[in-house]
Design a protein around this motif. Structure first.
Motif, short mmCIF file in Angstrom:
data_model
loop_
_atom_site.label_atom_id
_atom_site.label_comp_id
_atom_site.label_asym_id
_atom_site.label_seq_id
_atom_site.Cartn_x
_atom_site.Cartn_y
_atom_site.Cartn_z
N GLU A 52 65.01 -36.69 -16.96
CA GLU A 52 65.41 -36.51 -18.43
C GLU A 52 65.12 -38.07 -18.81
OE1 GLU A 52 66.17 -34.06 -20.19
OE2 GLU A 52 66.27 -32.83 -18.40
N ALA A 53 64.76 -38.39 -19.93
CA ALA A 53 64.42 -39.61 -20.57
C ALA A 53 65.75 -40.45 -20.46
CB ALA A 53 64.40 -39.41 -22.26
N ASN A 54 66.66 -40.19 -20.45
CA ASN A 54 67.90 -41.11 -20.07
C ASN A 54 68.12 -41.59 -18.79
OD1 ASN A 54 69.09 -38.88 -18.65
ND2 ASN A 54 70.96 -38.50 -19.98
N GLN A 55 67.28 -41.09 -17.88
CA GLN A 55 67.13 -41.63 -16.33
C GLN A 55 65.92 -42.77 -16.33
OE1 GLN A 55 67.01 -37.65 -14.86
NE2 GLN A 55 68.01 -38.40 -13.27
N ILE A 56 65.36 -43.04 -17.46
CA ILE A 56 64.27 -43.98 -17.47
C ILE A 56 64.78 -45.26 -18.04
CG2 ILE A 56 61.88 -44.63 -18.19
CD1 ILE A 56 61.79 -42.27 -16.49
N THR A 57 64.74 -46.32 -16.95
CA THR A 57 65.12 -47.64 -17.31
C THR A 57 64.54 -48.27 -18.57
OG1 THR A 57 65.37 -47.89 -14.88
CG2 THR A 57 65.83 -49.91 -16.17
N CYS A 58 63.24 -48.13 -18.37
CA CYS A 58 62.46 -48.87 -19.60
C CYS A 58 60.91 -48.46 -19.44
CB CYS A 58 62.42 -50.34 -19.41
SG CYS A 58 61.96 -50.94 -17.75
N LEU A 73 50.88 -48.34 -32.01
CA LEU A 73 51.73 -47.57 -31.21
C LEU A 73 53.09 -48.04 -31.15
CD1 LEU A 73 51.85 -45.04 -29.26
CD2 LEU A 73 51.11 -46.37 -27.43
N LEU A 74 53.09 -49.32 -31.07
CA LEU A 74 54.47 -49.88 -31.05
C LEU A 74 55.13 -49.77 -32.63
CD1 LEU A 74 53.80 -53.42 -29.44
CD2 LEU A 74 55.29 -51.51 -28.61
N TYR A 75 54.23 -49.82 -33.53
CA TYR A 75 54.70 -49.48 -35.22
C TYR A 75 54.98 -47.90 -35.18
CZ TYR A 75 54.49 -48.22 -39.96
OH TYR A 75 54.69 -47.77 -41.25
N LYS A 76 54.42 -47.05 -34.40
CA LYS A 76 54.86 -45.66 -34.49
C LYS A 76 56.29 -45.53 -33.79
CE LYS A 76 52.38 -42.31 -35.38
NZ LYS A 76 52.25 -41.60 -36.39
N PHE A 77 56.32 -46.27 -32.61
CA PHE A 77 57.78 -46.14 -32.06
C PHE A 77 58.91 -46.74 -32.66
CE2 PHE A 77 55.35 -45.57 -27.63
CZ PHE A 77 55.76 -43.99 -27.65
N THR A 78 58.66 -48.14 -33.10
CA THR A 78 59.59 -48.99 -33.50
C THR A 78 59.57 -49.52 -34.80
OG1 THR A 78 58.62 -51.05 -33.17
CG2 THR A 78 59.45 -50.04 -31.19
N GLY A 79 58.55 -49.15 -35.69
CA GLY A 79 58.54 -49.56 -37.27
C GLY A 79 58.21 -51.03 -37.08
N LYS A 80 57.73 -51.72 -36.30
CA LYS A 80 57.59 -53.04 -36.06
C LYS A 80 56.07 -53.49 -36.40
CE LYS A 80 61.71 -54.75 -33.33
NZ LYS A 80 61.91 -55.48 -32.03
N HIS A 81 55.56 -54.39 -36.97
CA HIS A 81 54.24 -54.85 -36.80
C HIS A 81 54.16 -56.16 -35.93
CE1 HIS A 81 50.52 -56.11 -39.09
NE2 HIS A 81 49.98 -55.08 -38.26
N VAL A 82 53.63 -55.86 -34.65
CA VAL A 82 53.57 -56.95 -33.57
C VAL A 82 52.73 -56.54 -32.71
CG1 VAL A 82 56.29 -57.70 -33.68
CG2 VAL A 82 55.38 -55.93 -32.19
N THR A 83 51.86 -57.50 -32.02
CA THR A 83 51.01 -57.35 -30.82
C THR A 83 51.24 -58.48 -30.17
OG1 THR A 83 48.71 -56.91 -30.31
CG2 THR A 83 49.35 -59.03 -32.06
N PRO A 110 62.26 -43.70 -30.02
CA PRO A 110 63.36 -43.25 -30.63
C PRO A 110 63.89 -41.99 -29.82
CG PRO A 110 61.29 -42.84 -31.95
CD PRO A 110 60.99 -43.93 -30.88
N LYS A 111 64.99 -41.81 -29.98
CA LYS A 111 65.62 -40.59 -29.10
C LYS A 111 65.26 -39.40 -29.65
CE LYS A 111 70.34 -38.65 -28.59
NZ LYS A 111 71.73 -38.63 -29.12
N ASN A 112 64.66 -39.18 -30.75
CA ASN A 112 64.07 -37.72 -31.26
C ASN A 112 62.78 -37.15 -30.71
OD1 ASN A 112 62.61 -39.65 -32.82
ND2 ASN A 112 61.99 -38.19 -34.10
N LEU A 113 62.37 -38.22 -30.04
CA LEU A 113 60.90 -37.90 -29.40
C LEU A 113 61.25 -37.05 -27.89
CD1 LEU A 113 58.64 -40.68 -30.23
CD2 LEU A 113 58.35 -38.38 -30.92
N PHE A 114 62.07 -37.76 -27.23
CA PHE A 114 62.30 -37.26 -25.76
C PHE A 114 63.90 -36.94 -25.44
CE2 PHE A 114 58.80 -40.28 -25.82
CZ PHE A 114 57.64 -39.19 -25.48
N GLY A 115 64.83 -37.04 -26.54
CA GLY A 115 65.97 -36.63 -26.29
C GLY A 115 67.00 -38.13 -25.83
N ALA A 116 66.31 -39.16 -25.74
CA ALA A 116 66.83 -40.41 -25.44
C ALA A 116 66.20 -41.29 -25.71
CB ALA A 116 67.74 -40.35 -23.88
N GLU A 117 67.07 -42.56 -26.11
CA GLU A 117 66.11 -43.93 -26.45
C GLU A 117 65.59 -44.50 -25.04
OE1 GLU A 117 68.26 -46.79 -28.69
OE2 GLU A 117 67.98 -45.79 -30.47
#
Length: 514
Positions: free
Chosen positions: A74-80, A189-199, A246-253
């Motif tokens: 499950e997603a909550n078992q992934i450290t990072c 991709l980082l923007y899609k996941f987090t809303g941040k504009h970074v590289t 975000p949690k809504n994609l895989f069930g856990a952040e």
């Protein structure tokens, strides 16, 4: 028990040009689950090479879900998670709505080719190179030495972004009004996941718009090409806290702890941590990378200074030489019926004692450093009635190795390192004939790891290090597993000297063709 379980698994996502891969890796660097899917490439016009961002997003989410399912986690078992991406492909999108203005214009796209040629021969660029040369003579600064031979390339973002600003309806106005932003696959991709504009610094350095000597977006380029400054993302460290999937994609952040360019990731994945460590990735193209430590490299032969990774106070630089045609040549040989499968090429090449004097020039995309001729043609030379299929295949494989040899010889001339071994990865590195030949002509040991997914390992390692899954780079060195070492045969190096010289003579015949 839950916390100890959570410390075991790192997800690594690699968004390449042809494939999206996701691996779930445990503390012992074993892949316990994986999934992959082909990227849908779009060719709307000759020379145009695009990827639909919405389709790519759907593919990425599907592959990540499939990898979790394959690992039975499950997603909550992934450290990072760590993310590796192709370099030089970009899109632009609305800062407020997230809607993109156009497809990804990939690094293989040639729509700005005429602009590249016009700018490189322009008085402005000639003046820039002359001015940089003058400043180098006065100051001895490597930054000005690099500027004195500066050439724009299609693989860089610069002129494709300029093209987009002039040709995509509404983009220039939105950019001038502060609404449109630009970014590579990593940034989007980082923007899609987090809303941040970074590289991160490694991805920024591959755009051609980032100055590795000052570690900032290149002000001269932004002014020269009239690019709105606020379109550009913030440049951050390669590993750290990027936010969460975000949690809504895989069930856990899932915490995102690393994002970097694919070749920098494969350098780290091959544990090339020391200055002078040499890594070669043989995939669709060949990328020769050397860790140059804390100093960016200024090249006169067209090798490119890049950022490997930036981690707080530590900035590690890389010098890169590339040959754009490698796996693509073998796929071409298959498509026209010379071979049935890539796996058979090694045995075919070994079945004859030489190429029967046949030479192949691997220039479907021109010839990159140190030849630097984008007008070169590809083809066979000196085909005879005695030339068999095996001879033709051998000449193709030899040409790929000879291109690497030219880059290696440039590295020997331009850097002060003493090289002892080459770490290889990528699909074509599985070819034993080529790896033995590479060892023979360079005189170096060629070391092939068990895993060929070095970009995956690189971002897994950096993400895991920043989250305490692994404690040190020394621990990672101990975990590296080598599948095979190819040792050079000195007599073969002498035998091939004359063959390489004749091949270089053949190259001259194919230069300046188009």
């Amino acid at each position: 028990m839950a916390s100890s379980t959570m410390l075991k698994y790192v997800a690594a996502l690699d968004v390449g040009t042809t494939t999206v891969r996701c691996h779930i890796i445990d503390k012992n660097v074993r892949t316990i689950g994986a999934a992959s899917e082909k990227v849908e490439i779009i060719y709307p016009k000759p020379g145009y090479v695009e990827i639909d961002p919405d389709r790519l997003w759907e593919t990425i989410i599907r592959v990540m879900k499939d990898a979790l399912q394959d690992a039975n986690l499950e997603a909550n078992q992934i450290t990072c998670i760590g993310i590796s991406t192709q370099r030089g492909s970009f899109t632009t999108w609305n800062r407020e709505t997230g809607k993109h203005y156009h497809n990804f214009i990939t690094w293989k796209d040639l729509r700005a080719d005429q602009m590249v040629k016009d700018w490189n021969s322009s008085l402005t660029m000639k003046g820039l190179r002359s001015g940089a040369h003058f400043l180098y003579m006065i100051s001895g600064s490597k930054r000005f030495l690099a500027g004195s031979v500066l050439k724009l390339m299609n693989t860089q973002t610069t002129l494709r972004l300029t093209w987009a600003l002039h040709n995509v309806p509404g983009l220039k106005e939105a950019a001038m009004g502060g609404k449109a932003v630009f970014g590579g696959v990593d940034c989007w991709l980082l923007y899609k996941f987090t809303g941040k504009h970074v590289t991160d610094a490694s991805s920024a350095s591959a755009t051609g718009l980032f100055d590795p000597f000052t570690m900032q977006w290149a002000g001269w380029a932004i002014k020269m090409f009239k690019l709105p400054r606020h379109m550009f993302p913030e440049v951050v460290d390669t590993a750290g806290n990027f936010g969460n999937v975000p949690k809504n994609l895989f069930g856990a952040e899932i915490p995102i702890r690393c994002s970097m360019a694919d070749q920098a990731a494969s350098l780290f994945g091959s544990t090339s941590f020391q200055p002078g460590d040499l890594k070669i990735t043989l995939g669709t193209g060949t990328f020769v990378n050397v860790n140059t430590g804390t100093n960016p490299h200024a090249s006169l032969t067209g090798l490119y200074p890049l950022v490997g990774w930036r981690l707080g106070a530590e900035t590690i630089y890389v010098v890169e030489g590339a040959s754009n045609d490698t796996g693509s040549l073998i796929e071409w040989a298959k498509s026209i019926g010379i071979i049935n499968e890539p796996e058979e090429t090694s045995d075919l090449a070994k079945s004859v004692k030489d190429s029967d004097g046949v030479y192949f020039i691997p220039a479907f995309s021109g010839l990159q450093a140190p030849i630097n001729d984008h007008t070169a043609a590809a083809g066979f030379l000196a085909v005879k009635p005695t030339s068999s299929k095996a001879h033709l295949v051998r000449s193709i494989l030899e040409s790929i190795v000879f291109r690497i040899l030219l880059i290696y010889e440039s590295l020997q001339q331009e850097t002060e390192f003493t090289y002892h071994r080459i770490r290889v990865d990528g699909g074509v590195s599985k070819n034993d004939f080529m790896m033995q030949l590479l060892a023979d002509v360079t005189g170096l040991q060629v070391e092939r790891a068990i895993s060929s997914e070095m970009s995956i390992l690189g971002v897994a390692f950096l993400a895991g290090l920043s989250f305490g899954v692994w404690n040190s780079r020394e621990e990672l060195l101990q975990l590296r597993e080598v599948e095979k070492v190819f040792s050079p045969k000195r007599e073969r190096q002498q035998d091939y000297q004359a063959i390489v010289e004749l091949w270089q003579k053949a190259v001259e015949r194919f230069k300046d063709w188009y």
